[in-house]
Design an enzyme around this catalytic site. Structure first.
Site, PDB file in Angstrom:
ATOM      1  N   GLY A  12       0.794  -1.267  -0.151  1.00 34.16           N
ATOM      2  CA  GLY A  12      -0.093   0.057   0.028  1.00 34.16           C
ATOM      3  C   GLY A  12       0.859   1.295   0.167  1.00 34.16           C
ATOM      4  O   GLY A  12       0.662   2.267   0.833  1.00 34.16           O
ATOM      5  N   ALA A  13       1.880   1.378  -0.976  1.00 36.93           N
ATOM      6  CA  ALA A  13       3.056   2.411  -0.781  1.00 36.93           C
ATOM      7  C   ALA A  13       2.461   3.382  -2.017  1.00 36.93           C
ATOM      8  O   ALA A  13       3.267   4.209  -2.197  1.00 36.93           O
ATOM      9  CB  ALA A  13       4.336   1.805  -1.061  1.00 36.93           C
ATOM     10  N   ARG A  15       0.032   5.587  -1.916  1.00 42.58           N
ATOM     11  CA  ARG A  15      -0.484   6.837  -1.324  1.00 42.58           C
ATOM     12  C   ARG A  15      -0.107   6.904   0.039  1.00 42.58           C
ATOM     13  O   ARG A  15       0.369   5.897   0.773  1.00 42.58           O
ATOM     14  CB  ARG A  15      -1.916   6.950  -1.600  1.00 42.58           C
ATOM     15  CG  ARG A  15      -2.501   6.963  -2.959  1.00 42.58           C
ATOM     16  CD  ARG A  15      -4.040   6.974  -2.997  1.00 42.58           C
ATOM     17  NE  ARG A  15      -4.544   5.730  -2.852  1.00 42.58           N
ATOM     18  CZ  ARG A  15      -5.733   5.377  -2.073  1.00 42.58           C
ATOM     19  NH1 ARG A  15      -6.091   6.235  -1.387  1.00 42.58           N
ATOM     20  NH2 ARG A  15      -6.061   4.193  -2.056  1.00 42.58           N
ATOM     21  N   ASP A  63      -3.256  -7.786  -4.469  1.00 38.73           N
ATOM     22  CA  ASP A  63      -4.179  -7.481  -3.485  1.00 38.73           C
ATOM     23  C   ASP A  63      -3.298  -8.248  -2.000  1.00 38.73           C
ATOM     24  O   ASP A  63      -3.085  -9.541  -2.305  1.00 38.73           O
ATOM     25  CB  ASP A  63      -5.336  -8.046  -3.713  1.00 38.73           C
ATOM     26  CG  ASP A  63      -6.413  -8.125  -2.658  1.00 38.73           C
ATOM     27  OD1 ASP A  63      -6.072  -8.104  -1.572  1.00 38.73           O
ATOM     28  OD2 ASP A  63      -7.671  -8.080  -2.938  1.00 38.73           O
ATOM     29  N   VAL A  64      -3.079  -7.617  -1.179  1.00 36.72           N
ATOM     30  CA  VAL A  64      -2.231  -8.485   0.034  1.00 36.72           C
ATOM     31  C   VAL A  64      -3.116  -9.483   0.482  1.00 36.72           C
ATOM     32  O   VAL A  64      -2.680 -10.209   1.225  1.00 36.72           O
ATOM     33  CB  VAL A  64      -1.874  -7.423   1.123  1.00 36.72           C
ATOM     34  CG1 VAL A  64      -0.901  -6.301   0.631  1.00 36.72           C
ATOM     35  CG2 VAL A  64      -3.290  -6.504   1.637  1.00 36.72           C
ATOM     36  N   ASN A  90       1.873  -2.311   5.572  1.00 32.51           N
ATOM     37  CA  ASN A  90       0.958  -1.023   5.548  1.00 32.51           C
ATOM     38  C   ASN A  90      -0.172  -0.795   5.001  1.00 32.51           C
ATOM     39  O   ASN A  90      -1.198  -0.170   5.442  1.00 32.51           O
ATOM     40  CB  ASN A  90       2.073   0.073   4.894  1.00 32.51           C
ATOM     41  CG  ASN A  90       1.162   1.428   4.924  1.00 32.51           C
ATOM     42  OD1 ASN A  90       0.857   2.170   5.940  1.00 32.51           O
ATOM     43  ND2 ASN A  90       0.771   1.533   3.486  1.00 32.51           N
ATOM     44  N   TYR A 156     -12.651  -2.743  12.184  1.00 28.87           N
ATOM     45  CA  TYR A 156     -11.608  -2.170  12.031  1.00 28.87           C
ATOM     46  C   TYR A 156     -10.641  -2.302  13.163  1.00 28.87           C
ATOM     47  O   TYR A 156      -9.569  -2.838  13.140  1.00 28.87           O
ATOM     48  CB  TYR A 156     -11.478  -0.651  11.530  1.00 28.87           C
ATOM     49  CG  TYR A 156     -10.457  -0.061  11.245  1.00 28.87           C
ATOM     50  CD1 TYR A 156      -9.652   0.067   9.946  1.00 28.87           C
ATOM     51  CD2 TYR A 156      -9.775   0.869  12.193  1.00 28.87           C
ATOM     52  CE1 TYR A 156      -8.489   0.788   9.863  1.00 28.87           C
ATOM     53  CE2 TYR A 156      -8.521   1.693  12.201  1.00 28.87           C
ATOM     54  CZ  TYR A 156      -7.975   1.522  10.836  1.00 28.87           C
ATOM     55  OH  TYR A 156      -6.937   2.349  10.412  1.00 28.87           O
ATOM     56  N   LYS A 160      -6.691  -4.004  14.100  1.00 29.96           N
ATOM     57  CA  LYS A 160      -5.447  -3.293  14.468  1.00 29.96           C
ATOM     58  C   LYS A 160      -4.948  -3.724  15.967  1.00 29.96           C
ATOM     59  O   LYS A 160      -3.623  -3.949  16.132  1.00 29.96           O
ATOM     60  CB  LYS A 160      -5.773  -1.801  14.504  1.00 29.96           C
ATOM     61  CG  LYS A 160      -5.992  -1.250  12.954  1.00 29.96           C
ATOM     62  CD  LYS A 160      -4.948  -1.645  12.049  1.00 29.96           C
ATOM     63  CE  LYS A 160      -5.268  -0.854  10.764  1.00 29.96           C
ATOM     64  NZ  LYS A 160      -4.038  -1.108   9.686  1.00 29.96           N
TER      65      LYS A 160
HETATM   66  P1  NAP Z   1      -4.856   5.535   2.250  1.00 31.47           P
HETATM   67  O1  NAP Z   1      -4.361   6.891   2.002  1.00 31.47           O
HETATM   68  O2  NAP Z   1      -6.245   5.128   2.128  1.00 31.47           O
HETATM   69  O3  NAP Z   1      -3.851   4.485   1.501  1.00 31.47           O
HETATM   70  C1  NAP Z   1      -4.235   3.311   1.393  1.00 31.47           C
HETATM   71  C2  NAP Z   1      -3.162   2.362   0.770  1.00 31.47           C
HETATM   72  O4  NAP Z   1      -3.483   0.810   1.011  1.00 31.47           O
HETATM   73  C3  NAP Z   1      -3.070   2.540  -0.887  1.00 31.47           C
HETATM   74  O5  NAP Z   1      -1.803   2.652  -1.332  1.00 31.47           O
HETATM   75  C4  NAP Z   1      -3.854   1.452  -1.499  1.00 31.47           C
HETATM   76  O6  NAP Z   1      -3.416   1.138  -2.581  1.00 31.47           O
HETATM   77  C5  NAP Z   1      -3.404   0.251  -0.596  1.00 31.47           C
HETATM   78  N1  NAP Z   1      -4.344  -0.858  -0.425  1.00 31.47           N
HETATM   79  C6  NAP Z   1      -5.609  -0.847  -0.028  1.00 31.47           C
HETATM   80  N2  NAP Z   1      -6.070  -2.071  -0.174  1.00 31.47           N
HETATM   81  C7  NAP Z   1      -5.057  -2.995  -0.581  1.00 31.47           C
HETATM   82  C8  NAP Z   1      -4.957  -4.201  -0.978  1.00 31.47           C
HETATM   83  N3  NAP Z   1      -6.072  -5.143  -0.767  1.00 31.47           N
HETATM   84  N4  NAP Z   1      -3.746  -4.727  -1.292  1.00 31.47           N
HETATM   85  C9  NAP Z   1      -2.800  -3.891  -1.559  1.00 31.47           C
HETATM   86  N5  NAP Z   1      -2.852  -2.468  -1.175  1.00 31.47           N
HETATM   87  C10 NAP Z   1      -4.079  -2.078  -0.917  1.00 31.47           C
HETATM   88  O7  NAP Z   1      -4.470   5.120   3.706  1.00 31.47           O
HETATM   89  P2  NAP Z   1      -3.410   5.842   4.760  1.00 31.47           P
HETATM   90  O8  NAP Z   1      -3.992   6.865   5.753  1.00 31.47           O
HETATM   91  O9  NAP Z   1      -1.975   5.927   4.176  1.00 31.47           O
HETATM   92  O10 NAP Z   1      -3.253   4.511   5.561  1.00 31.47           O
HETATM   93  C11 NAP Z   1      -2.118   3.375   5.564  1.00 31.47           C
HETATM   94  C12 NAP Z   1      -2.159   2.364   6.912  1.00 31.47           C
HETATM   95  O11 NAP Z   1      -2.149   3.224   8.091  1.00 31.47           O
HETATM   96  C13 NAP Z   1      -3.490   1.514   6.885  1.00 31.47           C
HETATM   97  O12 NAP Z   1      -3.248   0.260   7.432  1.00 31.47           O
HETATM   98  C14 NAP Z   1      -4.156   2.453   7.838  1.00 31.47           C
HETATM   99  O13 NAP Z   1      -5.171   1.445   8.713  1.00 31.47           O
HETATM  100  C15 NAP Z   1      -3.258   2.877   8.923  1.00 31.47           C
HETATM  101  N6  NAP Z   1      -3.666   4.088   9.635  1.00 31.47           N
HETATM  102  C16 NAP Z   1      -3.903   5.151   9.043  1.00 31.47           C
HETATM  103  C17 NAP Z   1      -4.220   6.299  10.049  1.00 31.47           C
HETATM  104  C18 NAP Z   1      -4.452   7.789   9.377  1.00 31.47           C
HETATM  105  O14 NAP Z   1      -4.549   8.672  10.047  1.00 31.47           O
HETATM  106  N7  NAP Z   1      -4.541   8.012   7.919  1.00 31.47           N
HETATM  107  C19 NAP Z   1      -4.101   6.080  11.387  1.00 31.47           C
HETATM  108  C20 NAP Z   1      -3.580   5.096  11.670  1.00 31.47           C
HETATM  109  C21 NAP Z   1      -3.568   3.909  11.149  1.00 31.47           C
HETATM  110  P3  NAP Z   1      -4.409   2.109  -4.097  1.00 31.47           P
HETATM  111  O15 NAP Z   1      -3.863   3.207  -4.147  1.00 31.47           O
HETATM  112  O16 NAP Z   1      -3.734   1.008  -5.286  1.00 31.47           O
HETATM  113  O17 NAP Z   1      -5.756   1.961  -3.681  1.00 31.47           O
END
Ligand code: NAP
Length: 251
Positions: A12-13, A15, A63-64, A90, A156, A160
């Protein structure tokens, strides 16, 4: 550079936090596999950031939560870059659905990506590393929601918090074979996942009021913690989970 000569997979890199992690790992000397599921253009942007830092990068769709995709990702990485030293789990999704309305499919879809995905990627990574006698490091990306209740997250939040248990249990089994496993729980990071917080009047202020530093975190601030756990600077750390959240979990 903490990771000179290492090869890292960041799921998931394309974005958000995954991009920030890829950027910091590259600055620390690692070549990076930029995994994504549906967004090749954004994945390529991350790869360019890595290459601009003088490191190699390949984008790999997969897809992971699907074993066939994960095996294919590691096959392609080994061909194009070499075997992985570091795995950052991630990739994740978040939906908000009240407990009483959550459907079987909504539960299964999210749990498959957020919990089964890290388990599956880790198993493929560990089997290959151990068979080849390589050491390694895995970092899972959890969430503040391992520690704090937010509404509509009965699917969710367990994924986590589950990553903490996965971290401890995997660590007990694979650390003796040279693979350290740790977990970083981000707090509030402004990415696509949290766009809704900026769109609801007052929601962002409510969140910030709960954070000791009264600000959101940067994707790179998650990246620096991840790079530390992935590096030899953390050589005696395994089975640990840490909140990188500006002081939200502890407040
Ligand atoms: P995001 O901006 O929504 O990005 C999600 C990333 O995961 C994207 O690169 C997406 O790929 C990829 N992805 C989604 N489903 C996938 C799958 N089945 N296989 C492979 N890749 C997949 O999310 P983020 O905010 O950066 O979050 C990243 C991680 O941090 C997540 O695990 C999230 O739960 C955790 N997190 C985030 C926050 C926050 O405040 N943002 C807080 C706590 C934890 P595509 O671009 O191709 O769709």
């Amino acid at each position: 550079m903490k990771l000179k000569g290492k090869i890292a997979v960041v799921t998931g890199a394309s974005r958000g936090i995954g991009r920030g992690i890829a950027e910091v790992l590259a600055e620390e000397g690692a070549d990076v596999v930029v995994n994504y599921v549906s967004n090749p253009e954004e994945a390529e942007k991350t790869a360019r950031i890595v290459r601009d830092k003088g490191r190699r990068a390949v984008t790999i769709q997969g897809d992971v939560s699907k074993r066939v995709d994960v095996e294919a990702m590691f096959d392609r990485m080994e061909k194009d870059l070499g075997p992985a030293d570091i795995l950052i789990n991630n990739a994740g999704i978040e939906t908000i659905v009240p407990f009483l309305e959550l459907t079987d499919d909504q539960w299964t879809h999210l749990v498959d990506i957020n919990l089964r995905g890290p388990w599956l990627c880790s198993q493929v990574f560990c089997r290959r590393a151990i068979a080849a006698g390589r050491k390694g490091a895995i970092v899972h990306i959890g969430s503040i929601q391992a520690a704090k209740v937010l509404p509509g997250r009965t699917h969710y939040a367990p994924t986590k918090l589950g990553l903490e248990a996965l971290t401890r249990n995997m660590s007990a089994e694979v650390t003796p074979m040279g693979i350290r496993v740790n977990c970083v729980h981000p707090g509030y990071i402004e990415t696509d996942m949290t766009t809704w917080i900026r769109s609801v009047p007052g929601a962002r202020d409510t969140v910030l009021a709960q954070i000791s530093m009264a600000r959101s975190g940067e994707c790179r601030e998650i990246g620096t913690a991840v790079a530390f756990f992935a590096s030899e600077e953390a050589s005696y750390l395994t089975g640990q989970s840490i909140h990188v959240d500006g002081g939200w979990a502890g407040k």
